[in-house]
Design a protein around this motif. Sequence first.
Motif, mmCIF file in Angstrom:
data_model
loop_
_atom_site.group_PDB
_atom_site.id
_atom_site.type_symbol
_atom_site.label_atom_id
_atom_site.label_comp_id
_atom_site.label_asym_id
_atom_site.label_seq_id
_atom_site.Cartn_x
_atom_site.Cartn_y
_atom_site.Cartn_z
ATOM 1 N N GLY A 191 0.800 -1.214 0.000
ATOM 2 C CA GLY A 191 0.000 0.000 0.000
ATOM 3 C C GLY A 191 0.833 1.263 0.000
ATOM 4 O O GLY A 191 0.583 2.193 -0.755
ATOM 5 N N ALA A 192 1.865 1.316 0.838
ATOM 6 C CA ALA A 192 2.682 2.520 0.923
ATOM 7 C C ALA A 192 3.640 2.622 -0.249
ATOM 8 O O ALA A 192 3.926 3.721 -0.728
ATOM 9 C CB ALA A 192 3.455 2.522 2.237
ATOM 10 N N GLU A 193 4.125 1.486 -0.745
ATOM 11 C CA GLU A 193 5.126 1.498 -1.809
ATOM 12 C C GLU A 193 4.518 1.796 -3.180
ATOM 13 O O GLU A 193 5.058 2.560 -3.962
ATOM 14 C CB GLU A 193 5.845 0.151 -1.866
ATOM 15 C CG GLU A 193 6.638 -0.162 -0.617
ATOM 16 C CD GLU A 193 7.200 -1.574 -0.639
ATOM 17 O OE1 GLU A 193 7.276 -2.169 -1.735
ATOM 18 O OE2 GLU A 193 7.549 -2.064 0.429
ATOM 19 N N VAL A 194 3.422 1.162 -3.495
ATOM 20 C CA VAL A 194 2.873 1.262 -4.838
ATOM 21 C C VAL A 194 1.908 2.431 -4.961
ATOM 22 O O VAL A 194 1.859 3.097 -5.994
ATOM 23 C CB VAL A 194 2.187 -0.067 -5.233
ATOM 24 C CG1 VAL A 194 1.540 0.034 -6.589
ATOM 25 C CG2 VAL A 194 3.180 -1.194 -5.186
ATOM 26 N N GLY A 195 1.169 2.632 -3.952
ATOM 27 C CA GLY A 195 0.256 3.757 -3.985
ATOM 28 C C GLY A 195 -1.191 3.345 -4.139
ATOM 29 O O GLY A 195 -1.518 2.205 -4.478
ATOM 30 N N ASP A 196 -2.032 4.276 -3.860
ATOM 31 C CA ASP A 196 -3.470 4.027 -3.894
ATOM 32 C C ASP A 196 -3.996 3.787 -5.309
ATOM 33 O O ASP A 196 -4.964 3.060 -5.490
ATOM 34 C CB ASP A 196 -4.220 5.200 -3.265
ATOM 35 C CG ASP A 196 -4.013 5.281 -1.761
ATOM 36 O OD1 ASP A 196 -3.686 4.227 -1.178
ATOM 37 O OD2 ASP A 196 -4.192 6.367 -1.201
ATOM 38 N N ASN A 197 -3.362 4.366 -6.306
ATOM 39 C CA ASN A 197 -3.849 4.213 -7.680
ATOM 40 C C ASN A 197 -3.798 2.767 -8.150
ATOM 41 O O ASN A 197 -4.730 2.272 -8.782
ATOM 42 C CB ASN A 197 -3.049 5.098 -8.641
ATOM 43 C CG ASN A 197 -3.358 6.554 -8.447
ATOM 44 O OD1 ASN A 197 -4.412 6.901 -7.906
ATOM 45 N ND2 ASN A 197 -2.459 7.419 -8.861
#
Length: 160
Positions: free
Chosen positions: A27-33
Amino acid sequence: MAGAKTKAKTETNKTENTAKEAFSFVGAEVGDNVRTAAETGLRHARDGFDRIKETAEETSELFEASLDNAAKGFSSLNRKMIEIARANVDASFDFANELVAVRSPADFFEVNAAFARKQFAALTGQGRDVAELASGFARDVAAPVGESVNKALRQIIAAR
């Protein structure tokens, strides 16, 4: 049928939860998109599966209705054929009884001609009755398919 729906829903929920777990660590690395895109893809896949399942159930119901109509039609046709056979056998026995009573060649030809006229009229009527039953039978068997096609066409037109 309800059990299959519940099982499919449970499987869909398991798949959704598995996808959420798989993407929770990034979640933090890739992002919400990316997570949103994956969830959207999963939702679209689930919707597509639900539509396919619904179509399969409708098709199954369609075949059941057609088979029910076919069974009723065959039953009516069989009853009519038995009725026709009985009438023809009765007419033949009556003809045989009349032939036994014949006293001259002229009487023989008269009885024979009368029987032929009567049987021709009877066979014509019987053929018409069977043709009407058969066309009704075909119409009844095809009716569920026609209704389904009309429904699909209405849905396509409405989707435009």
